[in-house]
Write a protein that holds these residues in place. Sequence first.
Motif, PDB file in Angstrom:
ATOM      1  N   ASP A   1       0.822  -1.214   0.000  1.00 38.87           N
ATOM      2  CA  ASP A   1       0.000   0.000   0.000  1.00 38.87           C
ATOM      3  C   ASP A   1       0.852   1.258   0.000  1.00 38.87           C
ATOM      4  OD1 ASP A   1      -2.325  -1.456  -0.053  1.00 38.87           O
ATOM      5  OD2 ASP A   1      -2.691  -1.325   2.113  1.00 38.87           O
ATOM      6  N   ILE A   2       1.918   1.248   0.774  1.00 38.30           N
ATOM      7  CA  ILE A   2       2.790   2.418   0.839  1.00 38.30           C
ATOM      8  C   ILE A   2       3.553   2.593  -0.467  1.00 38.30           C
ATOM      9  CG2 ILE A   2       4.843   3.372   1.966  1.00 38.30           C
ATOM     10  CD1 ILE A   2       3.797   2.253   4.599  1.00 38.30           C
ATOM     11  N   VAL A   3       3.987   1.493  -1.057  1.00 36.68           N
ATOM     12  CA  VAL A   3       4.663   1.571  -2.354  1.00 36.68           C
ATOM     13  C   VAL A   3       3.719   2.148  -3.401  1.00 36.68           C
ATOM     14  CG1 VAL A   3       5.674   0.219  -4.228  1.00 36.68           C
ATOM     15  CG2 VAL A   3       6.289  -0.292  -1.867  1.00 36.68           C
ATOM     16  N   ARG A   4       2.483   1.673  -3.410  1.00 40.17           N
ATOM     17  CA  ARG A   4       1.504   2.188  -4.379  1.00 40.17           C
ATOM     18  C   ARG A   4       1.244   3.676  -4.161  1.00 40.17           C
ATOM     19  NH1 ARG A   4      -0.853  -3.126  -4.031  1.00 40.17           N
ATOM     20  NH2 ARG A   4      -1.997  -2.526  -2.140  1.00 40.17           N
ATOM     21  N   GLU A   5       1.156   4.093  -2.903  1.00 37.85           N
ATOM     22  CA  GLU A   5       0.919   5.507  -2.605  1.00 37.85           C
ATOM     23  C   GLU A   5       2.051   6.376  -3.151  1.00 37.85           C
ATOM     24  OE1 GLU A   5       0.196   8.506   1.222  1.00 37.85           O
ATOM     25  OE2 GLU A   5       0.490   6.345   1.557  1.00 37.85           O
ATOM     26  N   ASN A   6       3.271   5.913  -2.991  1.00 41.71           N
ATOM     27  CA  ASN A   6       4.420   6.686  -3.467  1.00 41.71           C
ATOM     28  C   ASN A   6       4.490   6.726  -4.985  1.00 41.71           C
ATOM     29  OD1 ASN A   6       6.761   7.592  -1.347  1.00 41.71           O
ATOM     30  ND2 ASN A   6       5.435   6.004  -0.492  1.00 41.71           N
ATOM     31  N   SER A   7       4.280   5.593  -5.623  1.00 44.05           N
ATOM     32  CA  SER A   7       4.360   5.577  -7.083  1.00 44.05           C
ATOM     33  C   SER A   7       3.238   6.391  -7.710  1.00 44.05           C
ATOM     34  CB  SER A   7       4.349   4.134  -7.611  1.00 44.05           C
ATOM     35  OG  SER A   7       3.179   3.458  -7.206  1.00 44.05           O
ATOM     36  N   ARG A   8       2.060   6.365  -7.078  1.00 45.70           N
ATOM     37  CA  ARG A   8       0.951   7.180  -7.580  1.00 45.70           C
ATOM     38  C   ARG A   8       1.235   8.671  -7.366  1.00 45.70           C
ATOM     39  NH1 ARG A   8      -4.298   6.271  -8.997  1.00 45.70           N
ATOM     40  NH2 ARG A   8      -4.218   4.100  -8.322  1.00 45.70           N
ATOM     41  N   TYR A   9       1.838   9.006  -6.230  1.00 48.40           N
ATOM     42  CA  TYR A   9       2.182  10.404  -5.944  1.00 48.40           C
ATOM     43  C   TYR A   9       3.106  10.959  -7.030  1.00 48.40           C
ATOM     44  CZ  TYR A   9       4.047  14.440  -3.357  1.00 48.40           C
ATOM     45  OH  TYR A   9       4.420  15.716  -2.969  1.00 48.40           O
ATOM     46  N   LEU A  10       4.057  10.137  -7.473  1.00 45.15           N
ATOM     47  CA  LEU A  10       5.031  10.589  -8.455  1.00 45.15           C
ATOM     48  C   LEU A  10       4.505  10.572  -9.880  1.00 45.15           C
ATOM     49  CD1 LEU A  10       8.253   8.872  -7.079  1.00 45.15           C
ATOM     50  CD2 LEU A  10       7.880  11.335  -7.295  1.00 45.15           C
ATOM     51  N   PHE A  11       3.747   9.526 -10.223  1.00 50.45           N
ATOM     52  CA  PHE A  11       3.408   9.322 -11.634  1.00 50.45           C
ATOM     53  C   PHE A  11       1.915   9.372 -11.937  1.00 50.45           C
ATOM     54  CE2 PHE A  11       7.596   7.437 -11.109  1.00 50.45           C
ATOM     55  CZ  PHE A  11       8.271   7.999 -12.188  1.00 50.45           C
ATOM     56  N   GLY A  12       1.070   9.412 -10.909  1.00 53.53           N
ATOM     57  CA  GLY A  12      -0.358   9.452 -11.160  1.00 53.53           C
ATOM     58  C   GLY A  12      -0.792   8.304 -12.057  1.00 53.53           C
ATOM     59  N   ASP A  13      -1.595   8.611 -13.070  1.00 58.98           N
ATOM     60  CA  ASP A  13      -2.058   7.596 -14.012  1.00 58.98           C
ATOM     61  C   ASP A  13      -1.356   7.716 -15.366  1.00 58.98           C
ATOM     62  OD1 ASP A  13      -3.885   6.429 -12.223  1.00 58.98           O
ATOM     63  OD2 ASP A  13      -5.384   7.967 -12.669  1.00 58.98           O
ATOM     64  N   SER A  14      -0.177   8.332 -15.386  1.00 56.25           N
ATOM     65  CA  SER A  14       0.560   8.501 -16.640  1.00 56.25           C
ATOM     66  C   SER A  14       0.914   7.150 -17.246  1.00 56.25           C
ATOM     67  CB  SER A  14       1.840   9.304 -16.403  1.00 56.25           C
ATOM     68  OG  SER A  14       1.535  10.605 -15.955  1.00 56.25           O
ATOM     69  N   LYS A  15       0.819   7.089 -18.553  1.00 58.52           N
ATOM     70  CA  LYS A  15       1.143   5.860 -19.274  1.00 58.52           C
ATOM     71  C   LYS A  15       2.365   6.082 -20.168  1.00 58.52           C
ATOM     72  CE  LYS A  15      -3.628   4.216 -19.185  1.00 58.52           C
ATOM     73  NZ  LYS A  15      -4.807   3.769 -19.972  1.00 58.52           N
ATOM     74  N   PHE A  16       2.977   4.974 -20.545  1.00 59.56           N
ATOM     75  CA  PHE A  16       4.212   5.056 -21.325  1.00 59.56           C
ATOM     76  C   PHE A  16       4.020   5.856 -22.611  1.00 59.56           C
ATOM     77  CE2 PHE A  16       5.641   1.657 -18.579  1.00 59.56           C
ATOM     78  CZ  PHE A  16       7.016   1.843 -18.509  1.00 59.56           C
ATOM     79  N   HIS A  17       2.904   5.667 -23.278  1.00 58.35           N
ATOM     80  CA  HIS A  17       2.723   6.338 -24.572  1.00 58.35           C
ATOM     81  C   HIS A  17       2.575   7.850 -24.418  1.00 58.35           C
ATOM     82  CE1 HIS A  17      -1.620   5.883 -23.486  1.00 58.35           C
ATOM     83  NE2 HIS A  17      -1.709   7.039 -24.107  1.00 58.35           N
ATOM     84  N   GLU A  18       2.404   8.328 -23.186  1.00 55.50           N
ATOM     85  CA  GLU A  18       2.294   9.760 -22.946  1.00 55.50           C
ATOM     86  C   GLU A  18       3.646  10.432 -22.739  1.00 55.50           C
ATOM     87  OE1 GLU A  18      -2.084   9.639 -20.732  1.00 55.50           O
ATOM     88  OE2 GLU A  18      -0.241   9.657 -19.528  1.00 55.50           O
ATOM     89  N   SER A  19       4.703   9.658 -22.590  1.00 58.28           N
ATOM     90  CA  SER A  19       6.019  10.247 -22.341  1.00 58.28           C
ATOM     91  C   SER A  19       6.528  10.951 -23.596  1.00 58.28           C
ATOM     92  CB  SER A  19       7.009   9.179 -21.878  1.00 58.28           C
ATOM     93  OG  SER A  19       7.182   8.188 -22.867  1.00 58.28           O
ATOM     94  N   ARG A  20       7.188  12.053 -23.398  1.00 60.48           N
ATOM     95  CA  ARG A  20       7.684  12.856 -24.514  1.00 60.48           C
ATOM     96  C   ARG A  20       9.004  12.325 -25.054  1.00 60.48           C
ATOM     97  NH1 ARG A  20       7.135  18.825 -22.164  1.00 60.48           N
ATOM     98  NH2 ARG A  20       8.180  19.327 -24.136  1.00 60.48           N
ATOM     99  N   ILE A  21       9.685  11.535 -24.260  1.00 62.54           N
ATOM    100  CA  ILE A  21      10.875  10.809 -24.704  1.00 62.54           C
ATOM    101  C   ILE A  21      10.572   9.324 -24.520  1.00 62.54           C
ATOM    102  CG2 ILE A  21      13.334  10.371 -24.296  1.00 62.54           C
ATOM    103  CD1 ILE A  21      13.536  13.191 -23.121  1.00 62.54           C
ATOM    104  N   PRO A  22      10.791   8.496 -25.526  1.00 67.44           N
ATOM    105  CA  PRO A  22      10.538   7.055 -25.363  1.00 67.44           C
ATOM    106  C   PRO A  22      11.220   6.507 -24.114  1.00 67.44           C
ATOM    107  CG  PRO A  22      10.964   7.546 -27.664  1.00 67.44           C
ATOM    108  CD  PRO A  22      11.225   8.825 -26.899  1.00 67.44           C
ATOM    109  N   LEU A  23      10.455   5.745 -23.333  1.00 64.72           N
ATOM    110  CA  LEU A  23      10.907   5.295 -22.022  1.00 64.72           C
ATOM    111  C   LEU A  23      10.820   3.779 -21.907  1.00 64.72           C
ATOM    112  CD1 LEU A  23      11.609   5.955 -18.980  1.00 64.72           C
ATOM    113  CD2 LEU A  23       9.132   6.091 -18.606  1.00 64.72           C
TER     114      LEU A  23
END
Length: 307
Positions: A123-145
Amino acid sequence: MAIKIALALGGGAARGLAHIGVLKVLEEEKIKVDLIVGTSIGAIIGGLYALDPRAERLEKRVLEYLESEPFRKLRIDSFHQDKAKENSNRSRRWLLPLIPTGFLEKGIFLSRSLTRLSFISPDIVRENSRYLFGDSKFHESRIPLYLIATDIGSGTEAILSRGLIREAVAASCAIPSVMPPVCIDGKILVDGGCVSLVPIQAARRLGADLVIACNVGKSRLAPLKPLKSGLEVIIRSYDITLFYLRNHQLKEADVLICPKVGEVNWADFSRAKECIREGEGAAREAIGEIRRKKLWKQIRRFFLFRA
């Protein structure tokens, strides 16, 4: 004809904040990065930058995150202890030989891991990753990731490049026994550093002509201390294995940037600004080599294309 430049960002927890300094200098020097490949902390820094490739904003965002409530819940500071405290508590700790050597050297004895899957809850890991990245998806990145994790079932490298970035980051950062494994596409994934400490080979397989790698690991083995138990022999042997694995992989980089952060405790995020400065300094020293290698690759590509 243009060449494809990849930036490979390695693992190293707090030491990996030096990646921010590297990105700042590459941006200032107008070195265009065509793809980013990240392992562990390199996945976090690379992921944030790929979504919003402005280094100053990246630095501000990461420093704010280190002061946030979700980050405090990780209790990373509990892993960072001075030697005196470590020695005074040594007799009360359990040693887990399966976690990274650096943790053992710094006194990380996770007795909880004997009864739980990880020290830090999902739960804490999910909270942190969501805090940083929200619901962003790979295809939304401006540089291929592309983010690197380890398939704990097959023991092979997993390159993650679709779906939610936060899930891939959680997998790439899932340090065994410290953070929980992550299941993606039916695979159980853990820290990418188990197979790819700095993801140079992955960058090459993804089509990079020029790979700039940032290594924040230690440049040499620590001096040997008197060995008092079989476990200490195991720990030293594991340390040697990691050292040679890292060095073997690093040979494949076209340009290797090595910020001088090897003595920073992996959990000491209070030294964030120092690590960023070291990254800037190391990157500035490498700019000349980057430009030379880039020119050589362009010339070679031109003549191969004409042939």
